[in-house]
Design an enzyme around this catalytic site. Structure first.
Site, PDB file in Angstrom:
ATOM      1  N   GLU A  47       0.842  -1.234  -0.143  1.00 42.76           N
ATOM      2  CA  GLU A  47      -0.162   0.177  -0.136  1.00 42.76           C
ATOM      3  C   GLU A  47       0.943   1.233   0.261  1.00 42.76           C
ATOM      4  OE1 GLU A  47      -1.918  -2.813   3.038  1.00 42.76           O
ATOM      5  OE2 GLU A  47      -0.179  -2.461   2.001  1.00 42.76           O
ATOM      6  N   GLU A  63      11.617 -32.894   1.282  1.00 40.14           N
ATOM      7  CA  GLU A  63      11.838 -33.574   0.207  1.00 40.14           C
ATOM      8  C   GLU A  63      12.515 -34.840   0.460  1.00 40.14           C
ATOM      9  OE1 GLU A  63      13.765 -31.475  -3.049  1.00 40.14           O
ATOM     10  OE2 GLU A  63      12.807 -29.767  -2.798  1.00 40.14           O
ATOM     11  N   THR A  83       7.663 -41.796   4.651  1.00 39.66           N
ATOM     12  CA  THR A  83       6.932 -42.763   5.408  1.00 39.66           C
ATOM     13  C   THR A  83       6.641 -42.257   7.065  1.00 39.66           C
ATOM     14  OG1 THR A  83       7.368 -44.693   3.924  1.00 39.66           O
ATOM     15  CG2 THR A  83       6.396 -44.994   6.157  1.00 39.66           C
ATOM     16  N   CYS A 138      -2.559  -3.126   7.314  1.00 40.87           N
ATOM     17  CA  CYS A 138      -2.152  -3.215   8.670  1.00 40.87           C
ATOM     18  C   CYS A 138      -2.499  -2.064   9.516  1.00 40.87           C
ATOM     19  CB  CYS A 138      -0.491  -3.461   8.800  1.00 40.87           C
ATOM     20  SG  CYS A 138       0.412  -2.241   8.392  1.00 40.87           S
ATOM     21  N   THR A 187      18.580 -39.700   1.680  1.00 39.63           N
ATOM     22  CA  THR A 187      18.772 -38.901   0.318  1.00 39.63           C
ATOM     23  C   THR A 187      20.001 -38.119   0.315  1.00 39.63           C
ATOM     24  OG1 THR A 187      16.597 -38.386   0.461  1.00 39.63           O
ATOM     25  CG2 THR A 187      17.671 -36.650  -0.605  1.00 39.63           C
TER      26      THR A 187
END
Length: 359
Positions: A53, A290, A297, A74, A195
């Site tokens: 704004e 990721e 799981t 705000c 990973t």
């Protein structure tokens, strides 16, 4: 609400989407309209920058004009002055806000202030679209915890990886580009030690010019991740571990610049509830998970993910192949149910998004 209200709010929403990461602040866009013409526009670039704004109203005489903004202006003092005061002093006649701000300091306070000052206020224009733009912000403000998004890439027959653990590449280029865009939008990326060991990823966002990189959180209960892993080469890394990992491994991670958080052990390594509690206190808006099959799981078993982003690639793997493990579901009545919210084609792949809610 008129068609022109929706048209100009759509323009404001496009501005809100310009900056992928504004956390801990929301994404906000604003346009000033006079005589059915946009005369000024603004968008928030992140903490410390002017609000949308204020940017739109800079140097503007607002008399006779309408301000369209994607989030309630705000009313509280932060790094910048309250936007409602700026709106009133500018002379704006009417404000159209897509949605109320779910922050405890707001919840309609800005709208009430403007109305008390004689400003005509309309709310709820393209509200659902505005909530989608700020889904992580809304979730964090309503629940006090970040939005946990679990990203998974499956073959057509539901495999995460081949029998040898390899998964590059189930999906094609467009899907991978979208995955990098998502990394640029989140506070942190969460992965398991498996990973890191299998792929030695950097886990950075590489989608055009990226001004900041997400934090990386590695879950490693026993100290398997070597300190020379690529993930330690840049940016903020947190290793969530336990006292079962060798002390010298904790020390080596710290010497690489990582923050090491020692948590209680759980049935599958690190106690995930303790990890979630630690991540909650950091004020993050969204965490992108990721991890591979094992971490995915565990997260699903503990009902951690709020959203699933499922990439399906045109590959058939068959058995032996890796997929989601045991979720302790013995009958269909026990199955976790989620709500389909989006389906997108990305080249030869399909991205399907689910969220918690009534299915």
């Amino acid at each position: 609400m008129t068609e022109s209200d929706e048209h100009y709010m759509q323009q404001a929403l496009e501005l809100a989407r310009r900056v992928p990461f504004t956390a801990p602040n929301p994404k906000v866009g604003a346009v000033v309209v006079r005589d059915d013409r946009i005369v000024a526009e603004g968008w928030h670039k992140g903490a410390g920058h002017p609000h949308a704004e204020a940017m739109a109203l800079e140097g503007i005489d607002g008399r006779g004009a309408t301000l369209y903004v994607t989030l309630e202006p705000c009313v509280h003092h932060g790094r910048t002055p309250p936007c409602v005061e700026r709106i009133v002093t500018s002379g704006i006649d009417r404000v159209v806000a897509a949605m109320e701000d779910p922050d405890d300091r707001m919840r309609g306070a800005g709208i009430r202030y403007l109305r008390d000052q004689g400003v005509d206020v309309t709310t709820g224009v393209l509200e659902l679209a505005a909530k989608k733009v700020n889904s992580a912000f809304v979730h964090q403000r309503q629940t006090g915890r970040p939005l946990f998004t679990l990203k998974l890439a499956f073959s057509i027959d539901g495999r995460i990886a081949a029998g040898d653990g390899s998964s590059r590449w189930i999906t094609g280029g467009p899907a991978r580009r979208r995955a990098h865009e998502r990394r640029a939008e989140v506070d942190a990326i969460l992965v398991g030690a498996g990973t890191v060991l299998a792929d030695d990823p950097r886990l950075t966002a590489r989608a055009g010019a990226v001004e900041r990189q997400p934090a990386r959180v590695v879950v490693d209960a026993s100290g398997r991740v070597p300190p020379d892993a690529a993930i330690f080469n840049a940016g903020h890394v947190i290793v969530a571990s336990t006292s079962d990992a060798p002390h010298d491994r904790h020390t080596a991670w710290k010497e690489r610049g990582a923050e090491v958080v020692v948590l209680p052990g759980g049935t599958s390594g690190v106690d995930l509830r303790a990890l979630v509690a630690d991540l909650n206190r950091r004020g993050w808006l969204e965490i992108l998970c990721e991890g591979g099959a094992s971490l995915a799981t565990s997260l699903l078993r503990e009902d951690v993910p709020d959203r699933l982003e499922i990439y399906t690639g045109p590959a058939l793997i068959g058995r032996p192949g890796l997929d989601i493990g045991d979720l302790s579901v013995s009958t269909i009545a026990q199955a976790q149910r989620m709500k389909l919210v989006d389906v997108t084609r990305l080249g030869e792949d399909v991205l399907t998004v689910y969220e918690k809610g009534d299915a």
